[in-house]
Design a protein around this motif. Structure first.
Motif, PDB file in Angstrom:
ATOM      1  N   MET A   1       0.826  -1.202   0.000  1.00 40.06           N
ATOM      2  CA  MET A   1       0.000   0.000   0.000  1.00 40.06           C
ATOM      3  C   MET A   1       0.863   1.256   0.000  1.00 40.06           C
ATOM      4  SD  MET A   1      -3.019   1.220  -0.019  1.00 40.06           S
ATOM      5  CE  MET A   1      -4.413   1.856   0.815  1.00 40.06           C
ATOM      6  N   SER A   2       1.967   1.228   0.717  1.00 44.31           N
ATOM      7  CA  SER A   2       2.845   2.391   0.795  1.00 44.31           C
ATOM      8  C   SER A   2       3.393   2.788  -0.578  1.00 44.31           C
ATOM      9  CB  SER A   2       4.004   2.118   1.760  1.00 44.31           C
ATOM     10  OG  SER A   2       4.854   3.232   1.818  1.00 44.31           O
ATOM     11  N   THR A   3       3.717   1.795  -1.400  1.00 45.44           N
ATOM     12  CA  THR A   3       4.228   2.079  -2.742  1.00 45.44           C
ATOM     13  C   THR A   3       3.152   2.761  -3.582  1.00 45.44           C
ATOM     14  OG1 THR A   3       5.692   0.174  -2.612  1.00 45.44           O
ATOM     15  CG2 THR A   3       5.245   1.054  -4.807  1.00 45.44           C
ATOM     16  N   PHE A   4       1.915   2.307  -3.449  1.00 44.69           N
ATOM     17  CA  PHE A   4       0.790   2.909  -4.174  1.00 44.69           C
ATOM     18  C   PHE A   4       0.593   4.362  -3.752  1.00 44.69           C
ATOM     19  CE2 PHE A   4      -3.846   3.694  -4.464  1.00 44.69           C
ATOM     20  CZ  PHE A   4      -3.957   3.681  -5.854  1.00 44.69           C
ATOM     21  N   ILE A   5       0.630   4.632  -2.458  1.00 43.67           N
ATOM     22  CA  ILE A   5       0.465   5.992  -1.938  1.00 43.67           C
ATOM     23  C   ILE A   5       1.621   6.876  -2.403  1.00 43.67           C
ATOM     24  CG2 ILE A   5       0.336   7.393   0.156  1.00 43.67           C
ATOM     25  CD1 ILE A   5      -2.218   5.803  -0.351  1.00 43.67           C
ATOM     26  N   THR A   6       2.813   6.333  -2.415  1.00 42.33           N
ATOM     27  CA  THR A   6       3.972   7.086  -2.907  1.00 42.33           C
ATOM     28  C   THR A   6       3.801   7.424  -4.382  1.00 42.33           C
ATOM     29  OG1 THR A   6       5.430   6.093  -1.264  1.00 42.33           O
ATOM     30  CG2 THR A   6       6.477   7.026  -3.231  1.00 42.33           C
ATOM     31  N   ASN A  49      -1.205  11.498   0.001  1.00 43.32           N
ATOM     32  CA  ASN A  49       0.149  11.056   0.325  1.00 43.32           C
ATOM     33  C   ASN A  49       0.618  11.623   1.660  1.00 43.32           C
ATOM     34  OD1 ASN A  49       3.254  11.772   0.136  1.00 43.32           O
ATOM     35  ND2 ASN A  49       2.911   9.903  -1.060  1.00 43.32           N
ATOM     36  N   TYR A  52      -1.296  10.087   4.662  1.00 39.27           N
ATOM     37  CA  TYR A  52      -0.863   8.704   4.892  1.00 39.27           C
ATOM     38  C   TYR A  52       0.456   8.656   5.651  1.00 39.27           C
ATOM     39  CZ  TYR A  52       0.524   3.882   3.921  1.00 39.27           C
ATOM     40  OH  TYR A  52       0.930   2.569   4.039  1.00 39.27           O
ATOM     41  N   HIS A  53       1.358   9.565   5.307  1.00 40.15           N
ATOM     42  CA  HIS A  53       2.682   9.580   5.932  1.00 40.15           C
ATOM     43  C   HIS A  53       2.740  10.452   7.187  1.00 40.15           C
ATOM     44  CE1 HIS A  53       4.648   7.128   2.937  1.00 40.15           C
ATOM     45  NE2 HIS A  53       4.073   7.848   1.993  1.00 40.15           N
TER      46      HIS A  53
END
Length: 85
Positions: A1-6, A49, A52-53
């Motif tokens: 999921m983190s890669t998608f948000i990035t 983004n 999320y972070h």
């Protein structure tokens, strides 16, 4: 999921940079529908983004930026509808 948000955040940043570059080189006007739509999309992507972070100052900035874009686009739509009437 983190890669998608990035990826979403990266695309948002690219969109904002493209819009800014087009306005700065007079290839697009700041009051055009296209510019406002690109700005809204880019800001919304960066808000997702940043949220999320946990980068809340940036998330809040981009949420406000997105709200301005929504208001501006709604005015464009209302003006077009009024012209057609």
């Amino acid at each position: 999921m983190s890669t998608f948000i990035t990826a979403i955040g990266t695309l948002g940043a690219i969109a904002l940079l493209i819009a800014y570059g087009l306005v700065s080189t007079s290839r697009m006007t700041g009051d055009s529908l296209a510019y406002q739509a690109i700005n809204l999309g880019g800001a919304a992507a960066l808000a997702i983004n940043s949220g999320y972070h946990g980068a809340w100052p940036s998330a809040i900035l981009n949420i406000v930026w997105s709200a301005i874009g929504v208001l501006t686009l709604s005015r464009f739509i209302a003006r077009r509808a009024a012209r057609k009437s």
